[in-house]
Design a protein around this motif. Sequence first.
Motif, short mmCIF file in Angstrom:
data_model
loop_
_atom_site.label_atom_id
_atom_site.label_comp_id
_atom_site.label_asym_id
_atom_site.label_seq_id
_atom_site.Cartn_x
_atom_site.Cartn_y
_atom_site.Cartn_z
N ILE A 1 -10.16 4.56 -2.31
CA ILE A 1 -11.12 3.97 -1.34
C ILE A 1 -10.64 4.04 0.01
CG2 ILE A 1 -12.61 2.59 -2.80
CD1 ILE A 1 -11.09 0.17 -1.39
N ARG A 2 -11.17 4.31 1.22
CA ARG A 2 -10.65 4.24 2.35
C ARG A 2 -10.59 2.91 2.67
NH1 ARG A 2 -13.45 8.81 6.18
NH2 ARG A 2 -12.86 10.76 4.84
N ALA A 3 -9.40 2.64 3.63
CA ALA A 3 -9.00 1.20 4.32
C ALA A 3 -9.12 1.60 5.73
CB ALA A 3 -7.93 0.63 3.79
N LEU A 4 -10.49 1.30 6.51
CA LEU A 4 -10.46 1.58 8.14
C LEU A 4 -9.78 0.93 8.94
CD1 LEU A 4 -14.39 2.13 7.84
CD2 LEU A 4 -12.37 3.78 7.57
N GLY B 1 -6.71 -0.92 8.17
CA GLY B 1 -5.38 -1.16 7.67
C GLY B 1 -4.94 -2.27 6.95
N GLY B 2 -4.00 -3.02 7.00
CA GLY B 2 -3.60 -4.29 6.42
C GLY B 2 -2.59 -4.02 5.07
N ASP B 3 -2.65 -5.24 4.25
CA ASP B 3 -1.71 -5.09 3.07
C ASP B 3 -2.26 -4.18 2.03
OD1 ASP B 3 -0.44 -7.33 4.56
OD2 ASP B 3 -1.60 -8.65 3.44
N ARG B 4 -1.39 -3.62 1.42
CA ARG B 4 -1.56 -2.77 0.12
C ARG B 4 -2.39 -1.74 0.82
NH1 ARG B 4 -3.10 -7.23 -4.58
NH2 ARG B 4 -1.51 -8.83 -3.69
N VAL B 5 -1.99 -0.99 1.85
CA VAL B 5 -2.58 0.14 2.49
C VAL B 5 -1.56 1.28 2.58
CG1 VAL B 5 -3.76 1.09 4.30
CG2 VAL B 5 -4.40 -1.18 3.51
N GLY B 6 -1.88 2.47 2.34
CA GLY B 6 -1.08 3.55 2.35
C GLY B 6 -1.73 4.96 2.59
N PRO B 7 -0.89 6.08 2.69
CA PRO B 7 -1.81 7.22 2.73
C PRO B 7 -2.26 7.81 1.50
CG PRO B 7 0.60 7.35 3.23
CD PRO B 7 0.35 6.16 3.19
N SER B 8 -3.53 8.33 1.60
CA SER B 8 -4.04 8.65 0.26
C SER B 8 -3.71 10.19 -0.04
CB SER B 8 -5.61 8.35 0.40
OG SER B 8 -6.29 8.77 -0.73
N ALA C 1 -4.23 12.17 3.52
CA ALA C 1 -3.26 11.33 3.84
C ALA C 1 -3.79 10.19 4.84
CB ALA C 1 -2.11 11.83 4.60
N ARG C 2 -5.17 10.04 4.83
CA ARG C 2 -5.59 9.08 5.48
C ARG C 2 -5.33 7.63 4.91
NH1 ARG C 2 -10.38 12.62 5.44
NH2 ARG C 2 -10.75 13.38 7.71
N LEU C 3 -5.49 6.78 5.65
CA LEU C 3 -5.20 5.26 5.19
C LEU C 3 -6.12 4.79 3.77
CD1 LEU C 3 -3.86 3.24 8.25
CD2 LEU C 3 -2.76 4.24 6.29
N GLY C 4 -5.62 4.17 2.99
CA GLY C 4 -6.60 4.03 1.95
C GLY C 4 -6.03 2.99 0.88
N SER C 5 -6.72 2.50 -0.08
CA SER C 5 -6.21 1.57 -0.89
C SER C 5 -6.64 2.27 -2.38
CB SER C 5 -6.54 0.18 -0.73
OG SER C 5 -6.19 -0.38 0.51
N ILE D 1 -15.59 0.84 0.51
CA ILE D 1 -14.74 1.04 1.58
C ILE D 1 -14.05 -0.35 2.05
CG2 ILE D 1 -14.42 1.76 4.14
CD1 ILE D 1 -16.83 3.54 4.10
N ARG D 2 -12.81 -0.13 2.08
CA ARG D 2 -12.05 -1.52 2.30
C ARG D 2 -12.11 -1.98 4.02
NH1 ARG D 2 -5.88 -3.17 1.17
NH2 ARG D 2 -5.87 -4.96 2.41
N TYR D 3 -12.85 -3.05 4.24
CA TYR D 3 -12.78 -3.51 5.61
C TYR D 3 -11.83 -4.75 5.68
CZ TYR D 3 -16.83 -0.49 6.17
OH TYR D 3 -17.93 0.52 6.14
N GLU D 4 -11.37 -5.43 4.63
CA GLU D 4 -10.74 -6.72 4.74
C GLU D 4 -9.28 -6.22 5.07
OE1 GLU D 4 -14.32 -7.84 3.79
OE2 GLU D 4 -13.06 -6.64 2.66
N ARG D 5 -8.36 -6.67 6.16
CA ARG D 5 -7.08 -6.34 6.13
C ARG D 5 -6.30 -7.08 5.15
NH1 ARG D 5 -5.23 -4.10 10.75
NH2 ARG D 5 -3.36 -5.45 10.59
N ARG D 6 -6.76 -8.38 4.89
CA ARG D 6 -5.97 -9.31 3.84
C ARG D 6 -6.09 -8.80 2.51
NH1 ARG D 6 -6.66 -15.62 5.13
NH2 ARG D 6 -6.02 -15.50 2.93
N ALA D 7 -5.35 -8.54 1.82
CA ALA D 7 -5.67 -7.78 0.32
C ALA D 7 -5.95 -9.00 -0.55
CB ALA D 7 -4.10 -7.16 0.02
N ASP D 8 -5.48 -10.23 -0.22
CA ASP D 8 -6.22 -11.22 -1.26
C ASP D 8 -7.65 -11.48 -1.17
OD1 ASP D 8 -5.88 -12.20 1.38
OD2 ASP D 8 -5.48 -14.24 0.56
N LEU D 9 -8.15 -11.39 0.14
CA LEU D 9 -9.88 -11.35 0.42
C LEU D 9 -10.31 -10.23 -0.43
CD1 LEU D 9 -10.02 -12.69 3.93
CD2 LEU D 9 -9.76 -13.90 1.80
#
Length: 269
Positions: free
Chosen positions: A110-113, A115-122, A127-131, A240-248
């Motif tokens: 999924i895309r991570a628009l 950023g935040g924890d547990r995010v990296g190039p897909s 290579a867009r940021l994703g989880s 799509i991941r919007y939460e910057r905090r991975a735990d949320l």
Amino acid sequence: MTANLVPDALWDRIAPLLPARPARRHRHPGRLPVPNRGALAGIVYVLRKGIAWRDVPSQLVGCSGVTAWRRLRDWTEAGVWPRLHDALLTELRRTDLLDLDDCAVDGSHIRALKGGDRVGPSPVDRARLGSKHHLIVDRHGTPLAVTLTGGYRHDVTQLLPLLDAIPPIRGPRGRPRRKPRRLYADRGYDFDKYRRQLWKRGIKPMIARRGIAHGSGLSKIRWVAERAFAWLHQFKRLRIRYERRADLHQGLLELACSIICLHRLTRAF
């Protein structure tokens, strides 16, 4: 609206797990807090619709988006969501609706628009940021455990952590179950090192081989993992991941898995 988002079947199971509120002050107590059921309705509304927290219609839900986000934060930190998921899995097994003999694993990008924890190039999205969501399900596609990693992590690296994340699921008799007898996976998991690890745990690996033509027949069992991802991604907040905090985001994943388990249990949600 609250009753539609949080039916009695869900509320009756989650209410005992919620942390107690602090006692109100006798002098200058302030406004009454929003009821927990209304706050949960706001969380489920965002989970289903995928809207921003600030856009939650408080007139319909009975709770502002800010309050719903704060309750999500507090309940996530209190460990409410994994305990809810564990309790529903136990109910499923006790009613003979859970088949732990055959399980399947898979992963989904999924895309991570933001950023935040547990995010990296897909590697599959330029290579867009994703989880990445990693999921293990039983033979019927019921989610047993879900984890979140950066978009660059290989599926096979989460094979053993997923198995370890399965809670001890009690049945009507005997010891709790924590592992399947057979584990189905696609070619992305085809590494002899991990096959040996599965054998050591007493699990028979049913993993497709790379370089061999399709037609092994493993998809007759493994397809339920892909269907489970389709169920998860019906909750638009998880597409799509919007939460910057991975735990949320992990908490929303576990809440969605609980709703899927409840649907299988009651056939009414």
